[in-house]
Design a protein around this motif. Structure first.
Motif, PDB file in Angstrom:
ATOM      1  N   HIS A   1       0.811  -1.217   0.000  1.00 57.08           N
ATOM      2  CA  HIS A   1       0.000   0.000   0.000  1.00 57.08           C
ATOM      3  C   HIS A   1       0.847   1.270   0.000  1.00 57.08           C
ATOM      4  O   HIS A   1       0.575   2.208   0.743  1.00 57.08           O
ATOM      5  CB  HIS A   1      -0.981   0.003   1.172  1.00 57.08           C
ATOM      6  N   TYR A   2       1.899   1.296  -0.822  1.00 61.22           N
ATOM      7  CA  TYR A   2       2.690   2.512  -0.998  1.00 61.22           C
ATOM      8  C   TYR A   2       2.043   3.335  -2.099  1.00 61.22           C
ATOM      9  O   TYR A   2       1.471   2.787  -3.047  1.00 61.22           O
ATOM     10  CB  TYR A   2       4.130   2.181  -1.414  1.00 61.22           C
ATOM     11  N   ASP A   3       2.155   4.656  -1.998  1.00 58.80           N
ATOM     12  CA  ASP A   3       1.621   5.475  -3.077  1.00 58.80           C
ATOM     13  C   ASP A   3       2.568   5.393  -4.273  1.00 58.80           C
ATOM     14  O   ASP A   3       3.736   5.026  -4.142  1.00 58.80           O
ATOM     15  CB  ASP A   3       1.384   6.918  -2.625  1.00 58.80           C
ATOM     16  N   LYS A   4       2.040   5.737  -5.433  1.00 58.89           N
ATOM     17  CA  LYS A   4       2.809   5.591  -6.677  1.00 58.89           C
ATOM     18  C   LYS A   4       4.047   6.481  -6.704  1.00 58.89           C
ATOM     19  O   LYS A   4       5.085   6.091  -7.224  1.00 58.89           O
ATOM     20  CB  LYS A   4       1.916   5.876  -7.888  1.00 58.89           C
ATOM     21  N   GLY A   5       3.963   7.658  -6.113  1.00 56.84           N
ATOM     22  CA  GLY A   5       5.109   8.573  -6.092  1.00 56.84           C
ATOM     23  C   GLY A   5       6.259   8.022  -5.275  1.00 56.84           C
ATOM     24  O   GLY A   5       7.420   8.074  -5.696  1.00 56.84           O
TER      25      GLY A   5
ATOM     26  N   ASN B   1      -4.617  -6.119  11.103  1.00 59.72           N
ATOM     27  CA  ASN B   1      -5.662  -5.129  11.421  1.00 59.72           C
ATOM     28  C   ASN B   1      -5.383  -3.795  10.744  1.00 59.72           C
ATOM     29  O   ASN B   1      -6.292  -3.145  10.228  1.00 59.72           O
ATOM     30  CB  ASN B   1      -5.778  -4.946  12.933  1.00 59.72           C
ATOM     31  N   ALA B   2      -4.123  -3.391  10.733  1.00 56.67           N
ATOM     32  CA  ALA B   2      -3.755  -2.140  10.060  1.00 56.67           C
ATOM     33  C   ALA B   2      -4.010  -2.250   8.560  1.00 56.67           C
ATOM     34  O   ALA B   2      -4.510  -1.303   7.940  1.00 56.67           O
ATOM     35  CB  ALA B   2      -2.292  -1.804  10.334  1.00 56.67           C
ATOM     36  N   GLN B   3      -3.694  -3.402   7.981  1.00 54.68           N
ATOM     37  CA  GLN B   3      -3.923  -3.599   6.545  1.00 54.68           C
ATOM     38  C   GLN B   3      -5.407  -3.555   6.206  1.00 54.68           C
ATOM     39  O   GLN B   3      -5.792  -3.092   5.133  1.00 54.68           O
ATOM     40  CB  GLN B   3      -3.312  -4.918   6.069  1.00 54.68           C
ATOM     41  N   GLN B   4      -6.243  -4.053   7.100  1.00 65.99           N
ATOM     42  CA  GLN B   4      -7.682  -4.000   6.861  1.00 65.99           C
ATOM     43  C   GLN B   4      -8.145  -2.553   6.725  1.00 65.99           C
ATOM     44  O   GLN B   4      -8.984  -2.233   5.898  1.00 65.99           O
ATOM     45  CB  GLN B   4      -8.448  -4.727   7.984  1.00 65.99           C
ATOM     46  N   TYR B   5      -7.597  -1.675   7.552  1.00 61.85           N
ATOM     47  CA  TYR B   5      -7.914  -0.262   7.434  1.00 61.85           C
ATOM     48  C   TYR B   5      -7.463   0.245   6.067  1.00 61.85           C
ATOM     49  O   TYR B   5      -8.215   0.943   5.380  1.00 61.85           O
ATOM     50  CB  TYR B   5      -7.228   0.537   8.542  1.00 61.85           C
TER      51      TYR B   5
ATOM     52  N   LYS C   1      -7.119  -1.315   3.297  1.00 52.65           N
ATOM     53  CA  LYS C   1      -7.952  -1.841   2.204  1.00 52.65           C
ATOM     54  C   LYS C   1      -9.246  -1.067   2.042  1.00 52.65           C
ATOM     55  O   LYS C   1      -9.845  -1.057   0.973  1.00 52.65           O
ATOM     56  CB  LYS C   1      -8.252  -3.329   2.436  1.00 52.65           C
ATOM     57  N   GLN C   2      -9.681  -0.410   3.105  1.00 52.48           N
ATOM     58  CA  GLN C   2     -10.898   0.395   3.037  1.00 52.48           C
ATOM     59  C   GLN C   2     -10.671   1.706   2.304  1.00 52.48           C
ATOM     60  O   GLN C   2     -11.604   2.337   1.871  1.00 52.48           O
ATOM     61  CB  GLN C   2     -11.405   0.695   4.446  1.00 52.48           C
TER      62      GLN C   2
END
Length: 142
Positions: free
Chosen positions: A55-59, A134-138, A140-141
């Motif tokens: 979940h890193y941003d493209k930049g 749990n952090a990843q679930q956030y 994904k939202q």
């Protein structure tokens, strides 16, 4: 009692300092190591897929890939089916750095778990995995 987020922040900040110190001579920072490891583990991954993994941003991903490429640790190759699509691969120099990073990770983990019994290490690993999930679930939202 300290919160989980405060403790995680402390580990994160000191971890960055530790990795930055050990990777300084390789001209990369603690952030780029994760990208290099993912490319090593997934040869031919695209930059977009690389960003998506954690979940890193493209930049951020583009800057890390550019730095790794400039230092000679990775290379881009055009996809044979679609020349616009670039695949990422680790070079021989990058592979040597991956092995160094793996040793640094082991050293850091040993430092973090110093004084813990084997059962405690296993329990901490299981709990931190659940917390990360749990952090990843956030994430994904979003």
């Amino acid at each position: 009692m300290p919160t989980i987020s405060k403790c995680a922040s402390i580990v994160y900040r000191f971890g960055h300092m530790f990795f930055d110190e050990h990777l300084e001579e390789n001209h990369i920072g603690s952030g780029q190591q994760f990208f290099l490891l993912h490319i090593y583990e997934h040869p031919g991954i695209s930059q977009e897929e690389l960003a998506h993994i954690d979940h890193y941003d493209k930049g951020t991903t583009a800057r890390a890939v550019k730095k790794l490429e400039q230092e000679g640790y990775i290379l881009r190759k055009s996809d044979e089916r679609d020349r616009r699509f670039m695949k990422l691969y680790v070079t021989k120099e990058g592979e040597a750095l991956v092995f160094k990073i793996q040793k640094i990770i082991k050293q850091w983990n040993e430092m973090l778990s110093a004084g813990l019994e084997e059962e405690e290490k296993i329990l901490v690993s299981k709990l931190i995995e659940k917390i990360a999930h749990n952090a990843q679930q956030y994430g994904k939202q979003k």
